[in-house]
Motif scaffolding. Structure first.
Motif, PDB file in Angstrom:
ATOM      1  N   PRO A  96       0.810  -1.229   0.000  1.00  0.00           N
ATOM      2  CA  PRO A  96       0.000   0.000   0.000  1.00  0.00           C
ATOM      3  C   PRO A  96       0.833   1.265   0.000  1.00  0.00           C
ATOM      4  CG  PRO A  96      -0.083  -1.071   2.148  1.00  0.00           C
ATOM      5  CD  PRO A  96       0.587  -2.024   1.217  1.00  0.00           C
ATOM      6  N   GLU A  97       2.028   1.224   0.593  1.00  0.00           N
ATOM      7  CA  GLU A  97       2.885   2.403   0.569  1.00  0.00           C
ATOM      8  C   GLU A  97       3.320   2.731  -0.853  1.00  0.00           C
ATOM      9  OE1 GLU A  97       6.053   1.472   3.187  1.00  0.00           O
ATOM     10  OE2 GLU A  97       4.831   1.579   5.012  1.00  0.00           O
ATOM     11  N   THR A 135      -5.775   0.316  -0.143  1.00  0.00           N
ATOM     12  CA  THR A 135      -4.725   0.388   0.874  1.00  0.00           C
ATOM     13  C   THR A 135      -5.244  -0.060   2.237  1.00  0.00           C
ATOM     14  OG1 THR A 135      -5.260   2.738   1.179  1.00  0.00           O
ATOM     15  CG2 THR A 135      -3.459   2.200  -0.310  1.00  0.00           C
ATOM     16  N   SER A 156      -3.848  -3.328   4.327  1.00  0.00           N
ATOM     17  CA  SER A 156      -3.374  -3.154   5.700  1.00  0.00           C
ATOM     18  C   SER A 156      -4.083  -4.108   6.652  1.00  0.00           C
ATOM     19  CB  SER A 156      -3.583  -1.706   6.140  1.00  0.00           C
ATOM     20  OG  SER A 156      -2.858  -0.815   5.325  1.00  0.00           O
TER      21      SER A 156
END
Length: 293
Positions: A222-223, A274, A278
């Motif tokens: 997601p980063e 995202t 997570s």
């Protein structure tokens, strides 16, 4: 007997306890919804050409800035009359391909350096750790902007650049776990049987540390999606006529007051994707970490 705690403290404590217990009860449901969303995104990326109703560059000037809800354009159109849903589907494919490729490249590169540091120790280990410290202290977004502005934006360069994000995390984890595996004795036993270092690391150490590396990948993925979206938003990521989620958000910000659906649709996909990754990453960490159980 009267309570020694203030009356206002007890309800707050009960509310916090109730909130935490509700989170624990709803966590499996949240993880399940996250997995369903990720599966849907992968399917959309795989079958984008079949489910996309229009071409991403096909224009309908008679329906410019059409609002969502029309049978012809479910999510509306942009300033050039292009179908937002079609561009969103293509953007999901491109953003996921970039994020997956960059995450895999980062994991392979970092794990290889971590294993090299654990194997050779000494100067090699100090060099790898120094590079990891330098990478962690480097403002990656500013460096990415400088590289893309100097060399120009291309898909290969963008994936390779994103692949260098977060490699120090894998290097530190792989080095520590490899040293720990060597101290446990089974790696030394295999070496005494005549196995080469490459076989020891690939066939014996890597399978034992793979769960931790997979959890780290769920944190990096997601980063990288957010990093690519930010670069595309600034105009240095994916270039037209190609489109990505960040690219759509960047172009849609100019029409936020007149046609907010152009920006809100890809922004919602970025947020949900995202968040889902997570949640699944936290769940995998709890399931694969024996110390948590």
């Amino acid at each position: 007997m009267a309570s020694i705690y203030p009356a206002t403290t007890q309800p707050n404590a009960r509310q916090r306890a109730g909130f935490l217990s509700s989170i624990r009860r709803n966590l499996p449901l949240s993880v399940g919804l996250g997995i369903l969303w990720l599966v849907a995104m992968v399917l959309v990326a795989i079958f984008a050409d079949r489910i996309r109703p229009y071409g991403i560059t096909q224009m309908d000037l008679t329906s410019r800035l059409a609002p969502p809800g029309m049978l012809k354009h479910l999510l509306g159109t942009d300033e050039l009359g292009r179908d937002v849903l079609s561009r969103l589907i293509q953007s999901i494919r491109l953003s996921l391909v970039i994020a997956f490729g960059a995450t895999l490249l980062s994991a392979v590169f970092g794990t290889a350096l971590g294993f090299a540091a654990a194997q050779f120790r000494g100067l090699v280990e100090h060099l790898v750790l120094a590079l990891a410290d330098f990478q962690a202290a480097l403002p990656f977004l500013i460096m990415s902007l400088a590289v893309l502005a100097f060399f120009g934006s291309s898909m290969v360069l963008l994936v390779c650049l994103m692949g260098f994000y977060g490699w120090e995390r894998y290097a530190r984890i792989a080095r520590g776990l490899a040293i720990s595996a060597g101290a446990q004795g089974y790696a030394a036993s295999v070496v005494q049987l005549g196995a080469t270092p490459a076989r020891v690391y690939l066939r014996h150490i890597l399978p034992n540390v793979a769960s931790t590396l997979i959890v780290s990948m769920t944190l990096t993925f997601p980063e990288i999606i957010l990093m690519e979206s930010g670069l595309s938003f600034l105009g240095l990521g994916v270039q037209p006529p190609a489109t990505s989620l960040g690219n759509m958000v960047g172009f849609g910000r100019e029409y936020l007051t007149r046609a907010p659906w152009i920006m809100l649709a890809p922004a919602a996909v970025i947020m949900l994707t995202t968040l889902s990754i997570s949640l699944v990453g936290d769940w995998l960490r709890d399931r694969l970490d024996p110390t948590v159980r």
